[in-house]
Design a protein around this motif. Sequence first.
Motif, PDB file in Angstrom:
ATOM      1  N   VAL A  57       0.854  -1.188   0.000  1.00 48.20           N
ATOM      2  CA  VAL A  57       0.000   0.000   0.000  1.00 48.20           C
ATOM      3  C   VAL A  57       0.891   1.239   0.000  1.00 48.20           C
ATOM      4  O   VAL A  57       1.734   1.405   0.881  1.00 48.20           O
ATOM      5  CB  VAL A  57      -0.938   0.009   1.219  1.00 48.20           C
ATOM      6  CG1 VAL A  57      -1.844   1.241   1.184  1.00 48.20           C
ATOM      7  CG2 VAL A  57      -1.787  -1.267   1.225  1.00 48.20           C
ATOM      8  N   VAL A  58       0.712   2.094  -0.997  1.00 47.38           N
ATOM      9  CA  VAL A  58       1.571   3.269  -1.187  1.00 47.38           C
ATOM     10  C   VAL A  58       0.748   4.540  -1.008  1.00 47.38           C
ATOM     11  O   VAL A  58      -0.275   4.719  -1.674  1.00 47.38           O
ATOM     12  CB  VAL A  58       2.213   3.257  -2.595  1.00 47.38           C
ATOM     13  CG1 VAL A  58       3.103   4.485  -2.785  1.00 47.38           C
ATOM     14  CG2 VAL A  58       3.012   1.979  -2.806  1.00 47.38           C
ATOM     15  N   GLU A  59       1.193   5.412  -0.110  1.00 48.56           N
ATOM     16  CA  GLU A  59       0.549   6.713   0.048  1.00 48.56           C
ATOM     17  C   GLU A  59       0.868   7.561  -1.194  1.00 48.56           C
ATOM     18  O   GLU A  59       2.033   7.733  -1.546  1.00 48.56           O
ATOM     19  CB  GLU A  59       1.060   7.416   1.306  1.00 48.56           C
ATOM     20  CG  GLU A  59       0.682   6.715   2.603  1.00 48.56           C
ATOM     21  CD  GLU A  59       1.684   5.651   3.026  1.00 48.56           C
ATOM     22  OE1 GLU A  59       2.479   5.205   2.177  1.00 48.56           O
ATOM     23  OE2 GLU A  59       1.661   5.251   4.196  1.00 48.56           O
ATOM     24  N   ALA A  60      -0.161   8.111  -1.839  1.00 50.02           N
ATOM     25  CA  ALA A  60       0.031   8.729  -3.154  1.00 50.02           C
ATOM     26  C   ALA A  60      -0.217  10.234  -3.173  1.00 50.02           C
ATOM     27  O   ALA A  60      -0.309  10.831  -4.246  1.00 50.02           O
ATOM     28  CB  ALA A  60      -0.891   8.054  -4.173  1.00 50.02           C
ATOM     29  N   THR A  61      -0.298  10.869  -2.003  1.00 51.07           N
ATOM     30  CA  THR A  61      -0.545  12.309  -2.001  1.00 51.07           C
ATOM     31  C   THR A  61       0.623  13.071  -2.614  1.00 51.07           C
ATOM     32  O   THR A  61       0.440  13.953  -3.462  1.00 51.07           O
ATOM     33  CB  THR A  61      -0.794  12.796  -0.567  1.00 51.07           C
ATOM     34  OG1 THR A  61      -1.875  12.052   0.009  1.00 51.07           O
ATOM     35  CG2 THR A  61      -1.150  14.280  -0.563  1.00 51.07           C
ATOM     36  N   ASP A  62       1.832  12.728  -2.205  1.00 55.17           N
ATOM     37  CA  ASP A  62       3.029  13.358  -2.762  1.00 55.17           C
ATOM     38  C   ASP A  62       3.549  12.503  -3.912  1.00 55.17           C
ATOM     39  O   ASP A  62       3.880  11.323  -3.734  1.00 55.17           O
ATOM     40  CB  ASP A  62       4.099  13.500  -1.679  1.00 55.17           C
ATOM     41  CG  ASP A  62       5.338  14.207  -2.213  1.00 55.17           C
ATOM     42  OD1 ASP A  62       5.344  15.448  -2.257  1.00 55.17           O
ATOM     43  OD2 ASP A  62       6.290  13.493  -2.618  1.00 55.17           O
ATOM     44  N   ARG A  63       3.637  13.091  -5.096  1.00 53.44           N
ATOM     45  CA  ARG A  63       4.000  12.326  -6.284  1.00 53.44           C
ATOM     46  C   ARG A  63       5.411  11.743  -6.178  1.00 53.44           C
ATOM     47  O   ARG A  63       5.665  10.601  -6.583  1.00 53.44           O
ATOM     48  CB  ARG A  63       3.883  13.205  -7.530  1.00 53.44           C
ATOM     49  CG  ARG A  63       2.464  13.569  -7.916  1.00 53.44           C
ATOM     50  CD  ARG A  63       2.447  14.447  -9.165  1.00 53.44           C
ATOM     51  NE  ARG A  63       1.104  14.604  -9.698  1.00 53.44           N
ATOM     52  CZ  ARG A  63       0.260  15.569  -9.332  1.00 53.44           C
ATOM     53  NH1 ARG A  63       0.639  16.435  -8.389  1.00 53.44           N
ATOM     54  NH2 ARG A  63      -0.940  15.663  -9.872  1.00 53.44           N
ATOM     55  N   ARG A  64       6.351  12.535  -5.642  1.00 52.54           N
ATOM     56  CA  ARG A  64       7.731  12.056  -5.567  1.00 52.54           C
ATOM     57  C   ARG A  64       7.841  10.879  -4.597  1.00 52.54           C
ATOM     58  O   ARG A  64       8.495   9.882  -4.888  1.00 52.54           O
ATOM     59  CB  ARG A  64       8.656  13.203  -5.142  1.00 52.54           C
ATOM     60  CG  ARG A  64       8.813  14.294  -6.209  1.00 52.54           C
ATOM     61  CD  ARG A  64       9.834  15.321  -5.780  1.00 52.54           C
ATOM     62  NE  ARG A  64       9.363  16.090  -4.631  1.00 52.54           N
ATOM     63  CZ  ARG A  64       8.648  17.215  -4.730  1.00 52.54           C
ATOM     64  NH1 ARG A  64       8.334  17.693  -5.926  1.00 52.54           N
ATOM     65  NH2 ARG A  64       8.259  17.871  -3.643  1.00 52.54           N
TER      66      ARG A  64
END
Length: 255
Positions: A57-64
Amino acid sequence: LPRAEQKRRFRELEEDPATAWRVTKRDWEFAKKYARFRNVSERALAKTSTAENPWTVVEATDRRYRDLAAGGAVLAGLQQALKRSSQPRAAPAPDRPKPPRTTVLTRLDLSRTLGPKDYERKLEKQQFRLALLTRRLRKEGRAMICAFEGVDAAGKGGAIRRLIDPIDARNVRAMAVAAPTDEERDHPYLWRCWRALPRLGRTTIYDRSWYGRVLVERLEGFCAPDDWRRAFNEISAFEEELTEAGTIVCKFWLQ
């Protein structure tokens, strides 16, 4: 991705003429179900994350952060897999002991016969019933699989021909499973049987089947012991999925 950030990104895409086409009316309609989708996703993740195949599961708020986190997970997975493949395999566990003298096959009465007249009469009657029932399959949208295995020269081909005769040719397919081709060897061994699965309302008859992995391939040494040992559970799971989906599975062993 938080709900507010999802909306912000949709608006940002819409404001740019070069990317406005990427946001459709359906996207906005689906965005209204954000909470419901999250709840459904929680259940899907919990039910399908296993020790062999866990979700990352990857937090995707910050693109980098998103890009590096996903790439790092791929890199770690590759490194672990290569490390495992470079390690020497442990010696396979010893095979099961020889079966007892009395088994399912040794108890068979191989002297049973049927006279020519009775055979012709019963064959015609049963083929008539089979013709009606396979038409009912088409009407009800049910699929059927018949898999024939057994001893060489036991008559699998002859039985299959008499089984096919009364079925509408548009609704039945016979598949002979022989030595795998180069293309088939480049896929999981069940792949070639998956491709021939019948459409709803139709029947596929296998002249030899996926059981080759635990029979001929095992005897001839075409697969490693770990492969055929694993295949018993894989085959059972495959057939369970078919039957739970409504497919009729009939297996015949000719001895």
